[in-house]
Scaffold this active site. Sequence first.
Site, PDB file in Angstrom:
ATOM      1  N   CYS A 182       0.802  -1.221   0.000  1.00 50.34           N
ATOM      2  CA  CYS A 182       0.000   0.000   0.000  1.00 50.34           C
ATOM      3  C   CYS A 182       0.838   1.276   0.000  1.00 50.34           C
ATOM      4  O   CYS A 182       0.347   2.338  -0.386  1.00 50.34           O
ATOM      5  CB  CYS A 182      -0.948   0.000   1.197  1.00 50.34           C
ATOM      6  SG  CYS A 182      -2.118  -1.390   1.206  1.00 50.34           S
TER       7      CYS A 182
ATOM      8  N   HIS B 119      -3.544   7.369   2.051  1.00 49.99           N
ATOM      9  CA  HIS B 119      -3.878   6.028   1.581  1.00 49.99           C
ATOM     10  C   HIS B 119      -5.230   5.664   2.167  1.00 49.99           C
ATOM     11  O   HIS B 119      -5.486   5.875   3.353  1.00 49.99           O
ATOM     12  CB  HIS B 119      -2.801   5.046   2.038  1.00 49.99           C
ATOM     13  CG  HIS B 119      -3.210   3.613   1.931  1.00 49.99           C
ATOM     14  ND1 HIS B 119      -3.742   3.072   0.784  1.00 49.99           N
ATOM     15  CD2 HIS B 119      -3.193   2.607   2.850  1.00 49.99           C
ATOM     16  CE1 HIS B 119      -4.014   1.802   0.984  1.00 49.99           C
ATOM     17  NE2 HIS B 119      -3.692   1.488   2.231  1.00 49.99           N
TER      18      HIS B 119
ATOM     19  N   ASN C 221     -10.087  -0.088  -0.235  1.00 54.94           N
ATOM     20  CA  ASN C 221      -8.627   0.018  -0.207  1.00 54.94           C
ATOM     21  C   ASN C 221      -8.078  -0.543  -1.518  1.00 54.94           C
ATOM     22  O   ASN C 221      -8.099  -1.750  -1.738  1.00 54.94           O
ATOM     23  CB  ASN C 221      -8.087  -0.765   0.995  1.00 54.94           C
ATOM     24  CG  ASN C 221      -6.576  -0.698   1.110  1.00 54.94           C
ATOM     25  OD1 ASN C 221      -5.872  -0.230   0.214  1.00 54.94           O
ATOM     26  ND2 ASN C 221      -6.045  -1.184   2.235  1.00 54.94           N
TER      27      ASN C 221
END
Length: 323
Positions: free
Chosen positions: A114, A250, A280
């Site tokens: 990520c 994020h 996500n």
Amino acid sequence: MSLKAVLRGCGAYLPEKVLTNDELSKRVDTSDEWIRERTGIRARHIAAEGELTSDLAVGAAEAALKDAGLTAKDIDLIIVATTTPDLTFPSTAAIVQAKLDAGEGAAFDIQAVCTGFVYALSTAEKFLTSGQHKRALVIGAETFSRILDWEDRATCVLFGDGAGAFVMEAQPAEEAGDRGLMASYLRCDGRMVDLLYVDGGVSATKTTGHVRMQGNKVFREAVTRISDAMVKVCAEADTPVTDIDWFVPHQANERIIQGVVKKLDLRPDQVVSTISGQGNTSAASIPLAYCAGVADGRIKKGDLVLFEAMGGGLTWGAALMRV
């Protein structure tokens, strides 16, 4: 001649298929209310059968090039941040280069889960400011749905597919003025690899594997490490965190984002959040959120934008940019 890495254009791509929480609740023991209360997510996009990470990346890249007023032939560096490459090799960046017909510039992938887009952005800045390359496509692209265990409600409800891209350009400092990537901060603590990982791989199991996560432990690490990275990157740029115009995080979990906002005394209306409709998207989440902020008119040329992320590794980092 002193050079700066300046954002020239951005682009986003999301697969057509949308998977809502209600639809997901028919496949696994969960509910819309359970997911929204814990994550802020109500839906996510899922790549179609045969739609590859490189296809998503190309869609985002083409949009970014159009926004920048350039063609693929103007690009001499492609960096793709991804955890879900098309193939073990060659790199997804090489495949993207071919699909764009971009010529023979450098192309490679970065794997920091990520945090990948922050790592890729920082890496591109080094290539550009050294004078080695002129223009870079920095892409975050994921088909995370391909590595999910759809019977594990702790993970399958979190992730979605998508891609976002930046066109970064080396410009003389006097021409760029105060625009450009001002600072970046990258970290990893491999001792915490078991908090978030995939239980398969070429060397270990000869399989793709599925995402495994100790969610509570990841959550506990996230707010502290992300906040620390944001403070340090701003200190490196000699800029107080409170001076930023926009916080583009994020998109991991709405509660994590809110925790960071509270810890650093930011305003909720400074946050660009896309987690509700996208989930996500790992390395794609930062450029997707940034593009959303530009598209709706919030983020404007000259604004000061702070990016952050944390992912498997554990990796984490932040970047500060005057756009």
